[in-house]
Scaffold this motif. Sequence first.
Motif, PDB file in Angstrom:
ATOM      1  N   PRO A  28     -43.604 -35.000  49.253  1.00 25.76           N
ATOM      2  CA  PRO A  28     -43.466 -36.182  50.114  1.00 25.76           C
ATOM      3  C   PRO A  28     -44.052 -35.926  51.503  1.00 25.76           C
ATOM      4  O   PRO A  28     -44.048 -34.796  52.002  1.00 25.76           O
ATOM      5  N   PHE A  29     -44.556 -36.994  52.117  1.00 28.84           N
ATOM      6  CA  PHE A  29     -45.056 -36.886  53.482  1.00 28.84           C
ATOM      7  C   PHE A  29     -44.779 -38.193  54.226  1.00 28.84           C
ATOM      8  O   PHE A  29     -44.479 -39.227  53.614  1.00 28.84           O
ATOM      9  N   ALA A  30     -44.869 -38.152  55.549  1.00 27.34           N
ATOM     10  CA  ALA A  30     -44.687 -39.333  56.396  1.00 27.34           C
ATOM     11  C   ALA A  30     -45.936 -39.501  57.252  1.00 27.34           C
ATOM     12  O   ALA A  30     -46.536 -38.518  57.689  1.00 27.34           O
ATOM     13  N   PHE A  31     -46.326 -40.749  57.484  1.00 21.04           N
ATOM     14  CA  PHE A  31     -47.552 -41.018  58.213  1.00 21.04           C
ATOM     15  C   PHE A  31     -47.450 -42.376  58.905  1.00 21.04           C
ATOM     16  O   PHE A  31     -46.529 -43.163  58.660  1.00 21.04           O
ATOM     17  N   GLY A  32     -48.426 -42.662  59.748  1.00 15.83           N
ATOM     18  CA  GLY A  32     -48.583 -43.994  60.329  1.00 15.83           C
ATOM     19  C   GLY A  32     -47.327 -44.530  60.979  1.00 15.83           C
ATOM     20  O   GLY A  32     -46.628 -43.827  61.715  1.00 15.83           O
ATOM     21  N   GLN A  33     -47.026 -45.791  60.689  1.00 13.23           N
ATOM     22  CA  GLN A  33     -45.904 -46.484  61.325  1.00 13.23           C
ATOM     23  C   GLN A  33     -44.629 -46.289  60.508  1.00 13.23           C
ATOM     24  O   GLN A  33     -44.124 -47.191  59.858  1.00 13.23           O
ATOM     25  N   ASN A  34     -44.146 -45.048  60.547  1.00 13.27           N
ATOM     26  CA  ASN A  34     -42.914 -44.706  59.826  1.00 13.27           C
ATOM     27  C   ASN A  34     -43.023 -44.985  58.328  1.00 13.27           C
ATOM     28  O   ASN A  34     -42.139 -45.573  57.729  1.00 13.27           O
ATOM     29  N   ARG A  35     -44.146 -44.599  57.757  1.00 12.47           N
ATOM     30  CA  ARG A  35     -44.383 -44.779  56.337  1.00 12.47           C
ATOM     31  C   ARG A  35     -44.172 -43.473  55.605  1.00 12.47           C
ATOM     32  O   ARG A  35     -44.401 -42.394  56.142  1.00 12.47           O
ATOM     33  N   ASN A  36     -43.754 -43.549  54.342  1.00 16.64           N
ATOM     34  CA  ASN A  36     -43.601 -42.368  53.498  1.00 16.64           C
ATOM     35  C   ASN A  36     -44.520 -42.481  52.298  1.00 16.64           C
ATOM     36  O   ASN A  36     -44.778 -43.583  51.793  1.00 16.64           O
TER      37      ASN A  36
ATOM     38  N   ILE B  57     -55.623 -41.498  56.164  1.00 16.82           N
ATOM     39  CA  ILE B  57     -56.727 -40.568  56.413  1.00 16.82           C
ATOM     40  C   ILE B  57     -56.497 -39.806  57.715  1.00 16.82           C
ATOM     41  O   ILE B  57     -56.811 -38.612  57.816  1.00 16.82           O
ATOM     42  N   ASP B  58     -55.920 -40.469  58.714  1.00 16.92           N
ATOM     43  CA  ASP B  58     -55.560 -39.772  59.956  1.00 16.92           C
ATOM     44  C   ASP B  58     -54.589 -38.629  59.661  1.00 16.92           C
ATOM     45  O   ASP B  58     -54.681 -37.547  60.264  1.00 16.92           O
ATOM     46  N   PHE B  59     -53.680 -38.870  58.754  1.00 12.01           N
ATOM     47  CA  PHE B  59     -52.734 -37.811  58.369  1.00 12.01           C
ATOM     48  C   PHE B  59     -53.466 -36.680  57.648  1.00 12.01           C
ATOM     49  O   PHE B  59     -53.257 -35.497  57.955  1.00 12.01           O
ATOM     50  N   LEU B  60     -54.334 -37.037  56.710  1.00 12.08           N
ATOM     51  CA  LEU B  60     -55.018 -36.019  55.905  1.00 12.08           C
ATOM     52  C   LEU B  60     -55.953 -35.156  56.745  1.00 12.08           C
ATOM     53  O   LEU B  60     -56.044 -33.937  56.538  1.00 12.08           O
ATOM     54  N   LEU B  61     -56.654 -35.772  57.704  1.00 15.38           N
ATOM     55  CA  LEU B  61     -57.681 -35.049  58.456  1.00 15.38           C
ATOM     56  C   LEU B  61     -57.218 -34.554  59.817  1.00 15.38           C
ATOM     57  O   LEU B  61     -57.710 -33.527  60.300  1.00 15.38           O
ATOM     58  N   ALA B  62     -56.301 -35.292  60.441  1.00 15.21           N
ATOM     59  CA  ALA B  62     -55.889 -34.924  61.804  1.00 15.21           C
ATOM     60  C   ALA B  62     -54.424 -34.524  61.895  1.00 15.21           C
ATOM     61  O   ALA B  62     -53.930 -34.233  62.994  1.00 15.21           O
ATOM     62  N   GLY B  63     -53.746 -34.530  60.784  1.00 11.75           N
ATOM     63  CA  GLY B  63     -52.348 -34.090  60.783  1.00 11.75           C
ATOM     64  C   GLY B  63     -51.401 -35.035  61.478  1.00 11.75           C
ATOM     65  O   GLY B  63     -50.338 -34.606  61.951  1.00 11.75           O
ATOM     66  N   GLU B  64     -51.753 -36.321  61.555  1.00 14.14           N
ATOM     67  CA  GLU B  64     -50.891 -37.288  62.229  1.00 14.14           C
ATOM     68  C   GLU B  64     -49.778 -37.717  61.270  1.00 14.14           C
ATOM     69  O   GLU B  64     -49.808 -38.782  60.661  1.00 14.14           O
ATOM     70  N   GLY B  65     -48.774 -36.863  61.167  1.00 10.45           N
ATOM     71  CA  GLY B  65     -47.649 -37.085  60.275  1.00 10.45           C
ATOM     72  C   GLY B  65     -47.020 -35.761  59.920  1.00 10.45           C
ATOM     73  O   GLY B  65     -47.361 -34.716  60.496  1.00 10.45           O
ATOM     74  N   ILE B  66     -46.105 -35.784  58.980  1.00  6.45           N
ATOM     75  CA  ILE B  66     -45.454 -34.548  58.533  1.00  6.45           C
ATOM     76  C   ILE B  66     -45.357 -34.555  57.014  1.00  6.45           C
ATOM     77  O   ILE B  66     -45.397 -35.605  56.382  1.00  6.45           O
ATOM     78  N   ALA B  67     -45.221 -33.361  56.440  1.00 10.90           N
ATOM     79  CA  ALA B  67     -45.037 -33.214  54.996  1.00 10.90           C
ATOM     80  C   ALA B  67     -43.835 -32.324  54.734  1.00 10.90           C
ATOM     81  O   ALA B  67     -43.450 -31.508  55.584  1.00 10.90           O
ATOM     82  N   ALA B  68     -43.241 -32.491  53.563  1.00  5.67           N
ATOM     83  CA  ALA B  68     -42.060 -31.705  53.210  1.00  5.67           C
ATOM     84  C   ALA B  68     -42.384 -30.224  53.116  1.00  5.67           C
ATOM     85  O   ALA B  68     -41.526 -29.373  53.341  1.00  5.67           O
ATOM     86  N   GLU B  69     -43.620 -29.914  52.791  1.00  6.49           N
ATOM     87  CA  GLU B  69     -44.087 -28.530  52.754  1.00  6.49           C
ATOM     88  C   GLU B  69     -45.603 -28.550  52.885  1.00  6.49           C
ATOM     89  O   GLU B  69     -46.227 -29.615  52.883  1.00  6.49           O
TER      90      GLU B  69
END
Length: 715
Positions: free
Chosen positions: A450-458, A547-559
């Motif tokens: 699981p990961f979280a990104f953008g406007q409080n999205r999972n 894509i911002d999450f995948l390339l720039a790390g704008e978000g978090i992941a469970a691991e």
Amino acid sequence: MNKCILLLSLLLFCVAGLTAQTYTNPDLPDALTFLDGSKVQTTSDWERRRKEILDLWCKFIIGHYPEEVPKLLSAVVRSTTKETDGSTRKRLLLTFDTPGKQSFEIALWEPAGTDQKARPLFLTQPKDYQLPWAEEALKRGYLVCLYPGLDAHHSEEAYPDYQSVWKRFREEYPGAGWSSSLGIQAWLASRALDYLLDENQGYRIDTSAIAIAGHSRYGKQSIYAAAFDQRIKTVIARSSGSPTGTSYRFASRHTFMESVDDFPEVWAKKELTDFLGREHQLPIEGNALLATIAPRNLMLHTAYNDGSDPTFGVERNYVNAKTVYTLLGAENNIYLSYREGQHNPITEAHTQHMFDYFDSTFGRNSLTREDFPEILHHQFDFEAWKDKQGENDLYLETNQPLPEIIHWMLGEKTGADSNQPEYRLKTEEELGVPAWSRDRWNPGGMKRVPFAFGQNRNGNMYFDPRRTHYKGTVIWLHPWNYSHGSNEGYGVEETTVYWRLAQEGYLVVGYDQFGFGDQLTAAFGFYENNPRASLLGRAVSDVSEVIDFLLAGEGIAAEKIPATDATKIYVCGFAYGGMVGLYATALDERIAGVASFSGFTPMRTDTDEKPTGGIRRLWQWHHVLPKLGLYQGRESEIPYDYPELIRLIAPRKVLVYAPVRDRFADPQDLRRGMKEAQTAWTGQGGFVFLAPDDVCRFQKDQQDVLLEWLNQALN
């Protein structure tokens, strides 16, 4: 004479077949419109239409009932038990005057007390999760009848043979044509009523207070019983699914919900499966059957994330059925009750809510209709939306670059809430759709993070953890799956697309698009808070934020998750996702290519006369793109169409997969449009257009096409 009869028979057969085959309606077959197109104007008209609806239901869904109702020959008490609460529980064997003198057992629970007042009656099927309803009814003073309506695929040790009785009665009338176990079991409920309402039996039943309820398949059965037996005064159908609470038109393959090809064989006529992919040609749907219960009381009880009961379809059924209640002056007698959660479980609070409703309809408590408020989430008021627009929102300036025109159509971008908390991973309860439902199709060895990104999205990343190298990253965009979003339910062949891609060596991103699955309720009231935005625009911007999450790390992941190669990001979408994917790829050059399956039909020729539903389907029904409504009736003036949109993607890779029997698209318009779009590519293989002889679906064959295209695109 025989030749004349033969010719007449052939003529009638052809006319009947023609009627069935030529009926086309992308929307629900209106409850107040006869099959011949004439409108119901009066209550006497409605009685004729009601009969037509029931006849159509028998013809297309369950088969016809025997012409005569067998008389009750005897009722023998098999056992009697006195309970500590003063109630009495009996088992009785009822025998009927069928050709073979068939019998069936009922369980009858009588409340304590010897008063002479007529009592309300509650009927249900003795499935384990419904027995608490029977207990609650008994506590509230109802006479309770548990009749042999157990599904053919269920059994209860305490109620042996209750799942098989229907077969014996079907064999009693081989010429009747009834073939649905649910329909026959509904008929058995009526035969139990024949006994209970016989004055000679002495049960003192209040005939104005007869209730029935069922959950899931039993909800279907309960609706059938009430539709065909007007002695039943209130019915509660909980999560009854297709074709009752919701319709096949707004479920089926393009939503990953229940289709005409998914029900157990004994539930409906085999011929119903022929309508897979052409549900718009069914001349009868659940909305009309619900309407036949009017003016009696009906509650549809459904969950936001119900895997069998998508809220969009349920609400559309409800709104249309209500027109009949309004005609009869009983608009308050139909009620749609939403609940949090999924198809299951049935909680104590649900049970209390149900019986509070039963009691209120029978005048047994002080609750009124105001205690059961109507709350609708999928109705769009176009005029109210227009009132909130500025002049520049309603009138497009000419001679703008195409991307600017597209951005104008999509509306303002919704920004993150200034009070948005830090990225966080939501709990399973918060997400609504549980993790197990996403993991159930795991072919083994694959991993979900699981990961979280953008406007409080999972979202979730799917991949094979044993690999050290991945072919590329695929963002999967799901269809019109209001209940479960990116999670596939019905129609899965071997495994789902996200697990299949992971198996094949891809990093796969899946998330519920805004307004679907775990984001369903977040979209309620969207246009009240964002009048100049659009749901489609929000969905398109979410792709960029992933894509911002995948390339720039704008978000978090469970691991920790594997890194994405910025040059190998692809988008794949089906139905709604296919449309979102095209827009996102046209507007975000970081995407290397897009595969759109059954994603669109050209807009400028998509009028109300088309069997697709026209552009109205997008701006009004699903209201994902309200500005299209400005062009209703003058579709040719829409400022851009898909050929221009797709040309923006060149020279990147594009696959357009458009089955010729997709009921949401015009194959000729598509072919012309894609011929125009293709001119933007000079080389071979950059643009691929496939038009197979198939219906709208995304299953194993389509997965194979996607994988072949991806492998070629990456070489």
